[in-house]
Each structure stands twice: as C-alpha cells, then as structure tokens.
Design an enzyme around this catalytic site. Structure first.
Site, PDB file in Angstrom:
ATOM      1  N   ASP A  89       0.840  -1.060  -0.069  1.00  0.00           N
ATOM      2  CA  ASP A  89      -0.166   0.053   0.033  1.00  0.00           C
ATOM      3  C   ASP A  89       1.074   1.246   0.073  1.00  0.00           C
ATOM      4  O   ASP A  89       1.524   1.472   0.926  1.00  0.00           O
ATOM      5  CB  ASP A  89      -0.951   0.015   1.258  1.00  0.00           C
ATOM      6  CG  ASP A  89      -1.888  -1.228   1.317  1.00  0.00           C
ATOM      7  OD1 ASP A  89      -1.691  -2.439   0.737  1.00  0.00           O
ATOM      8  OD2 ASP A  89      -3.117  -0.838   1.729  1.00  0.00           O
ATOM      9  N   LYS A 153      -7.005   3.521  -3.092  1.00  0.00           N
ATOM     10  CA  LYS A 153      -7.285   3.541  -1.849  1.00  0.00           C
ATOM     11  C   LYS A 153      -7.479   4.944  -1.252  1.00  0.00           C
ATOM     12  O   LYS A 153      -6.449   5.813  -1.727  1.00  0.00           O
ATOM     13  CB  LYS A 153      -6.287   3.130  -0.827  1.00  0.00           C
ATOM     14  CG  LYS A 153      -6.266   2.765   0.704  1.00  0.00           C
ATOM     15  CD  LYS A 153      -5.290   1.957   1.375  1.00  0.00           C
ATOM     16  CE  LYS A 153      -5.114   2.021   2.680  1.00  0.00           C
ATOM     17  NZ  LYS A 153      -4.054   1.531   3.441  1.00  0.00           N
ATOM     18  N   LYS A 182     -10.462   0.697  -2.465  1.00  0.00           N
ATOM     19  CA  LYS A 182     -10.281   0.378  -1.169  1.00  0.00           C
ATOM     20  C   LYS A 182     -10.527   1.501  -0.416  1.00  0.00           C
ATOM     21  O   LYS A 182      -9.981   2.639  -0.524  1.00  0.00           O
ATOM     22  CB  LYS A 182      -9.055  -0.151  -0.766  1.00  0.00           C
ATOM     23  CG  LYS A 182      -8.772  -0.415   0.726  1.00  0.00           C
ATOM     24  CD  LYS A 182      -7.165  -0.910   0.944  1.00  0.00           C
ATOM     25  CE  LYS A 182      -7.145  -0.895   2.246  1.00  0.00           C
ATOM     26  NZ  LYS A 182      -5.570  -1.446   2.779  1.00  0.00           N
TER      27      LYS A 182
END
Length: 219
Positions: A89, A153, A182
C-alpha cells in the site's frame, strides 16, 4: 458476505512494541481477515505469524506522506517484496497531484508497480482523498490505472479525515472497472463497513482496534 474477508487490518502506530504488534496480528489471524497491513520493519514478523493461515501480509510504503522520490519508492518496493509482503500500500505524492504534476506522480506509482510485479506483489495506491479535489481524485485514479496498480485507496488514516462515501463514488466512477477501490480510514463498525462494500469497495482498511466490533456486528 463474510465481512472479515474484505478487511485489511492496519497495525501501523509508530509507538507499538513488538508484543503489541504480535497480539494485533494474531487477533486478525483468528478473525481470518484478508490481510494485516504492517510497518515495513514488521514484515518478517508478520510473515512468520501469518504463515499457513488465511491472512496475507501487506505493508505500507512511503507512509504516510508519499513524498519520497520515484527512485526511492521503487527501491523500497523491491526490498519489501523480497522480505515477503504479498501486497504493498503505497502513498502517492499528493503534493504533486495538487500541483498538477501528474507525470511525476504517475512515475512514482509505476516504479513501485514494476518492482513489485517481479515478485507477484499487487500494489494499492493511497490517494489521501481529503487533500484532493473531486477532479484531482479522478485524475489520480486514472494515473493509477495507467501505471498498472491493482487498487486505489482513499486514505492513510493519519490525515485530517479518512474515507468518505463521496470519495469512494468518485473513485469508482473514474475507475470504470479498470481498477479496484479500497475504502480506508474511520471505518469502525459493521454497518459502516457493510455500507462501503455495498457501495462497491472491494477492500476495507480498518484499525486493529476495530476488528472485533466489525466482525461481531455481522453475527
């Protein structure tokens, strides 16, 4: 819907000691969450604790500000993949995004994606949506698609605001089915988690302290 299989559980507080990290990871493993998202220094510990379970290991990269160079991001991606992270991430350079420097922001993403791909590791791009306009969120999503990322995300969880339904909708619209979304930051109960899944998020970032509340809420 088994809510635990949507959860990436963040174990990222900088002050956490190794026993606290271990306890948080083991609770996540017991709940069979999709992944634990750990600090880079904890990748090897997390890999050991999650071995043979249904829980993967992800780690953050250039967290939480995203302001390293493209070369630095790429080098870190290779290092973390070598250590055993199954997913990364990364934080996009959202200062570049706010400056309209999309080529530079995209270069940073692409380097991580390319380095990680050599190890079969998927990349999620954290946009920090609370710092961006709606149009910037759209452009960031499109840049992430061009760079080959698997997910966009919303948030690090360390900024002034976490995820929002509006930001997720904007990302989903811009994604056009070409990248997954996400939602992360501020999801602390089952109903909120469920609402983001129903909206179209395919993964949810939650703090380790919320695992039991979210999972118990489904029962």
């Amino acid at each position: 819907m088994k809510i635990s299989r949507y959860l990436d559980v963040a174990v990222l507080k900088p002050q956490m000691c190794q026993q606290e990290i271990t306890d948080a990871i083991m609770e996540a493993v017991r709940e069979e969450v999709y992944s634990v998202c750990v600090r880079p220094c904890d990748i090897e510990l997390a890999v050991e604790l999650c071995r043979g379970t249904n829980t993967k290991v992800s780690c953050v990269l250039d967290f939480p500000h995203g302001d390293s160079t493209a070369e630095g991001k790429r080098a870190l991606a290779e290092l973390y993949a070598e250590k055993g992270a199954a997913e990364i991430d990364m934080v996009m350079n959202y200062g570049y995004a706010r400056s309209g420097k999309w080529a530079e922001a995209e270069e940073g993403i692409r380097g991580v994606v390319e380095a990680a791909a050599a190890y079969g590791v998927e990349v999620k791009v954290i946009l920090e949506t609370c710092e961006l306009t709606e149009q910037e969120i759209k452009e960031a999503t499109k840049a992430s698609i061009r760079a080959g990322a698997a997910y966009v995300k919303t948030s690090t969880g360390f900024a002034k605001q976490g995820t929002s339904a509006g930001a997720v909708r904007t990302m989903l619209d811009a994604a056009g089915g070409k990248i997954k979304v996400k939602a992360s930051g501020g999801i602390r109960d089952y109903e909120t988690a469920k609402s983001y899944v129903e909206l179209g998020a395919e993964r949810l970032g939650v703090g380790y302290g919320s695992i039991r509340t979210i999972c118990d809420g489904e029962n």
